[in-house]
Design an enzyme around this catalytic site. Structure first.
Site, PDB file in Angstrom:
ATOM      1  N   ASP A  26       7.504   6.835 -10.552  1.00 31.57           N
ATOM      2  CA  ASP A  26       6.618   6.298 -11.409  1.00 31.57           C
ATOM      3  C   ASP A  26       5.603   6.067 -11.601  1.00 31.57           C
ATOM      4  O   ASP A  26       5.007   6.159 -10.493  1.00 31.57           O
ATOM      5  CB  ASP A  26       7.776   5.288 -12.647  1.00 31.57           C
ATOM      6  N   ASP A  28       3.076   4.774 -14.727  1.00 26.79           N
ATOM      7  CA  ASP A  28       3.143   3.238 -15.045  1.00 26.79           C
ATOM      8  C   ASP A  28       3.485   2.217 -14.617  1.00 26.79           C
ATOM      9  O   ASP A  28       4.766   2.217 -14.834  1.00 26.79           O
ATOM     10  CB  ASP A  28       2.499   3.367 -16.923  1.00 26.79           C
ATOM     11  N   ASP A 224       9.755   0.559 -12.329  1.00 29.13           N
ATOM     12  CA  ASP A 224       9.066  -0.197 -12.544  1.00 29.13           C
ATOM     13  C   ASP A 224       9.947  -1.135 -14.530  1.00 29.13           C
ATOM     14  O   ASP A 224      10.125  -2.381 -14.322  1.00 29.13           O
ATOM     15  CB  ASP A 224       7.512  -0.847 -13.329  1.00 29.13           C
TER      16      ASP A 224
END
Length: 347
Positions: A26, A28, A224
């Site tokens: 990922d 961001d 995250d």
């Protein structure tokens, strides 16, 4: 591969970048927040790549083109090609192309990344609900205004099939957590009703797009967010690493239900370069490093000393085992405070 019901974080005797052939990262909250690279991210990824691991960047952000994302990563000192970037715009464009005629018009409510992805699949982006679109494609755009959302609502009200690149309610930025595409999807839903088909993480179309474009055989999903990155890995039957540099807090991790429980947990991307310690049953609870955690009635207890992340791993095992197939409701505030986490993320 992931367990059906994971009750403790996994261990790995080899560094993760050696145990897996491809990192599905990922962006961001993992590699960067807004326009700034996160601490340790670039150095860790360069080291993993130089040691032979393939890096692929898998993002639910549909606003930018893969080339734009690749250019940003290259600017951070992480040389990247457009083919190494997979976006939810690409996944939703493929999903739409399988349900509408070739060359169909699509009302594109999003950024340039969405328009480029639609054209790649032979579709024609249009700007108005009055342009006779065969579908509505909604993706994140930081410059989204009321008029664009209104066009989507008008089309959906008329029965035009509605697709969303993703439904992340929030997105990490340099100044904090901002509204994501899911928040804007809810605006259209409030006005027009209905439910879009969703392509991005954690839905299967995104995993399919990633596999088609990377050819990964032993992938490790790194993210995250529990409800997109980790659930997407679970849906795809692959292992995952949660890093605490973005949205998910330590407290939220302890209450994770089975689809949201990662294989591994670490503070940041340096965890990609290390072995992961085993969490073992110990007495009435679990041990990791110098820590022992247990569920004692309505409280998670923690004894010992050592690295805070080892304590968190032990707490995860105690919480997930106590919860079984549900969400742990035991009070962990004292244990997290002892670790210096107190429910905060690593960022």
């Amino acid at each position: 591969m992931t367990e059906q019901v994971r009750r403790r974080p996994g261990g790995c005797e080899r560094p993760l970048n050696e145990a897996y052939d491809t990192a599905l990262l990922d962006l961001d909250g993992v590699v960067y927040a807004g326009g700034a690279a996160l601490a340790h991210a670039v150095d860790s990824l360069v080291t993993a790549r130089d040691a032979g691991m393939h890096l692929a960047y898998v993002t639910n952000n549909a606003a930018r083109t893969p080339q734009t994302v690749a250019d940003q990563l290259t600017g951070f000192g992480l040389p990247t090609g457009a083919a190494d970037v997979i976006t939810s715009a690409q996944a939703v464009a493929r999903l739409i192309s399988e349900q509408v005629p070739p060359g169909a018009r699509v009302l594109a409510i999003g950024g340039e990344g969405l328009r480029v992805a639609l054209r790649e699949r032979g579709l024609v982006p249009v700007e108005s609900a009055d342009d006779d679109p065969a579908a509505v494609a909604q993706g994140y755009d930081p410059a989204m205004d009321w008029g664009r959302l209104a066009e989507a609502a008008y089309a959906v009200q008329r029965g035009v099939p509605w697709f969303a690149s993703n439904t992340d309610l929030t997105i990490p930025k340099e100044r904090g957590i901002a509204p994501g595409n899911g928040a804007l999807v809810e605006v259209v839903r409030t006005a027009a009703g209905g439910t879009p088909q969703v392509a991005g993480k954690p839905q299967p179309p995104m995993h399919r797009e990633t596999v088609l474009r990377t050819g990964a055989e032993r992938p490790l999903v790194i993210g995250d967010r529990l409800d997109t990155d980790i659930e997407g890995a679970c849906n795809g039957g692959v292992d995952s690493l949660l890093v605490l540099t973005g949205v998910t807090t330590a407290a939220e991790l302890l209450t994770a239900t089975p689809p949201h429980r990662p294989t591994y947990v670490d503070a940041d991307l340096r965890g990609l370069l290390t072995a992961q310690p085993a969490v073992e049953p110990a007495g009435e609870g679990f041990g990791c490093g110098g820590w022992h955690a247990a569920a004692d009635g309505g409280t998670l207890t923690l004894d010992g000393a050592g690295e805070p992340l080892d304590g968190l791993r032990a707490l995860c095992a105690a919480a997930w085992t106590a919860a079984g197939g549900g969400s742990c409701t035991a009070d962990a505030s004292g244990a997290l405070k002892r670790l210096g986490l107190s429910g905060l993320s690593g960022r």
